[in-house]
Design a protein around this motif. Structure first.
Motif, PDB file in Angstrom:
ATOM      1  N   PHE A 116     -36.415 -13.948 -29.192  1.00 35.94           N
ATOM      2  CA  PHE A 116     -36.188 -11.961 -29.647  1.00 35.94           C
ATOM      3  C   PHE A 116     -37.237 -11.633 -30.769  1.00 35.94           C
ATOM      4  CE2 PHE A 116     -35.232  -8.237 -27.338  1.00 35.94           C
ATOM      5  CZ  PHE A 116     -35.911  -7.448 -28.307  1.00 35.94           C
ATOM      6  N   TYR A 141     -29.990  -5.537 -27.373  1.00 37.80           N
ATOM      7  CA  TYR A 141     -29.632  -5.986 -29.086  1.00 37.80           C
ATOM      8  C   TYR A 141     -28.445  -5.113 -29.696  1.00 37.80           C
ATOM      9  CZ  TYR A 141     -31.312  -6.632 -33.523  1.00 37.80           C
ATOM     10  OH  TYR A 141     -31.891  -6.466 -34.839  1.00 37.80           O
ATOM     11  N   HIS A 168     -28.125  -4.571 -33.353  1.00 38.18           N
ATOM     12  CA  HIS A 168     -28.391  -4.571 -34.737  1.00 38.18           C
ATOM     13  C   HIS A 168     -27.499  -5.436 -36.162  1.00 38.18           C
ATOM     14  CE1 HIS A 168     -26.315  -0.583 -36.377  1.00 38.18           C
ATOM     15  NE2 HIS A 168     -26.453  -0.054 -35.051  1.00 38.18           N
ATOM     16  N   SER A 175     -37.627  -0.242 -31.540  1.00 42.95           N
ATOM     17  CA  SER A 175     -38.151  -1.092 -30.922  1.00 42.95           C
ATOM     18  C   SER A 175     -40.104  -1.602 -32.070  1.00 42.95           C
ATOM     19  CB  SER A 175     -38.885  -1.221 -29.398  1.00 42.95           C
ATOM     20  OG  SER A 175     -39.594   0.253 -29.296  1.00 42.95           O
ATOM     21  N   PHE A 233     -30.348  -1.236 -27.380  1.00 48.24           N
ATOM     22  CA  PHE A 233     -30.082  -1.376 -28.450  1.00 48.24           C
ATOM     23  C   PHE A 233     -28.842  -0.397 -28.080  1.00 48.24           C
ATOM     24  CE2 PHE A 233     -34.064  -1.740 -31.535  1.00 48.24           C
ATOM     25  CZ  PHE A 233     -35.063  -2.684 -30.162  1.00 48.24           C
ATOM     26  N   VAL A 274     -28.139 -10.167 -28.106  1.00 52.88           N
ATOM     27  CA  VAL A 274     -29.265 -10.799 -28.750  1.00 52.88           C
ATOM     28  C   VAL A 274     -28.589  -9.841 -30.430  1.00 52.88           C
ATOM     29  CG1 VAL A 274     -31.295 -10.881 -29.775  1.00 52.88           C
ATOM     30  CG2 VAL A 274     -31.217 -10.769 -27.778  1.00 52.88           C
ATOM     31  N   ARG A 310     -28.333  -9.296 -34.461  1.00 56.78           N
ATOM     32  CA  ARG A 310     -28.260 -10.514 -36.233  1.00 56.78           C
ATOM     33  C   ARG A 310     -27.944  -9.622 -37.108  1.00 56.78           C
ATOM     34  NH1 ARG A 310     -31.353  -8.942 -40.682  1.00 56.78           N
ATOM     35  NH2 ARG A 310     -33.505  -9.910 -41.240  1.00 56.78           N
TER      36      ARG A 310
END
Length: 317
Positions: free
Chosen positions: A37, A146, A148, A166, A194, A270, A272
């Motif tokens: 990603f 996603y 964050h 995005s 998200f 995903v 991060r």
């Protein structure tokens, strides 16, 4: 991992230790990291690697900017009918073309004690194309979500009315900020969502944001950041819902947004930075509950653990 993400109450020392070990083992497993990603508009890890043991904070209500930031434009605020960033706005947003997004709509939920919920009842849309065009979500598509990380500094913060979107960071992408990272996924027929928890993650000390992922440290509700551009004031407020962690919030959001009639081929998470912890914990909770939208794959981008709280066999993870 399922035990590590349970919502059985506020964590004692033994439970917290087990959580640390379980997450450390999850990251040590083969193929735990998969860079599939692209990079998002995020703060650099080099800016947040050294985190102090103490936590500083603004007063309960305080003026934080000399003037209201230009980023708090009426145009930007109008994109969030929820009233963000003055009002709490957490959950899943689905992305469409041109960096457009829409808050996920609650979908039909199956309840074992309610036989009328056992059959798909429809949602008012004529077909899957109309559904996706109106909501940017269709249950027959593959889905990527996603998560964050810390939002206390760097590329976005509540008091600057900034949220990760995005669009790629112009300093990272060859086409600058016009590069839409969701576009290739959408063109291949995916739902792109998200999970926003930025107002909970907006803490001066990243460790405080990290702890909220797993538990309510003070036992009085998860603290969140509120900024009113109207009068240029910042406040700390407490979330008083039933959730005792951001993992609980995440699992609730996924179940409401994707329902029990999800029919896509795969779901991917995903995460991060410290959002990687959230992706793992949320996935574990959904698998524990055997929810149909539990992910089949998790991608961890720059997974981060603050050194104050996570050690494994004497070694900082």
């Amino acid at each position: 991992l399922a035990a590590a993400s349970g919502s059985s109450g506020r964590y004692g020392p033994a439970s917290r230790l087990f959580t640390k070990i379980a997450v450390a083992l999850a990251l040590a497993m083969p193929n735990a990291l998969a860079m599939d990603f692209p990079g998002l508009n995020l703060p650099s890890l080099s800016d947040i690697a050294a985190i102090g043991a103490g936590s500083t904070s603004m007063q309960d209500s305080d003026t934080v900017n000399d003037v209201v930031p230009e980023t708090c434009s009426e145009e930007r605020l109008a994109r969030y009918p929820s009233g963000w960033p003055a009002a709490l706005d957490w959950g899943i947003y689905w992305y469409g073309p041109n960096d457009e997004f829409k808050k996920a709509e609650p979908r039909q939920q199956v309840k074992l004690v309610d036989p009328t919920s056992w059959f798909e009842q429809g949602d008012g849309y004529a077909n899957s194309t109309e559904r996706w065009n109106k909501t940017f979500y269709d249950p027959s598509r593959n889905t990527v979500l996603y998560f964050h990380g810390w939002s206390g500094d760097g590329a976005w913060s509540t008091k600057d009315c900034k949220r990760v979107t995005s669009k790629c960071n112009p300093n990272l992408c060859p086409k600058g900020g016009v590069h839409e990272l969701a576009k290739p996924w959408i063109e291949k027929g995916w739902n792109v969502g998200f999970f926003y928890w930025d107002q909970f993650a907006d803490e001066p000390c990243m460790r405080d944001a990290e702890q909220k992922i797993w538990f309510d440290r003070e036992g009085n509700g998860l603290r969140w950041a509120s900024y009113s551009p109207r009068n240029n004031t910042f406040q700390w407020k407490q979330y008083q819902g039933e959730a005792m962690s951001v993992i609980d919030l995440c699992a609730t959001a996924v179940k409401e947004a994707m329902g029990d009639f999800f029919g896509g081929g795969t779901v991917r998470f995903v995460g991060r930075s410290i959002g990687a912890q959230l992706a793992v914990g949320c996935a574990a909770k959904l698998h524990e509950e055997q929810h149909v939208a539990a992910p089949q794959r998790i991608t961890l981008l720059d997974p981060f653990f603050t050194t104050q709280e996570f050690t494994f066999l004497g070694t900082v993870v």
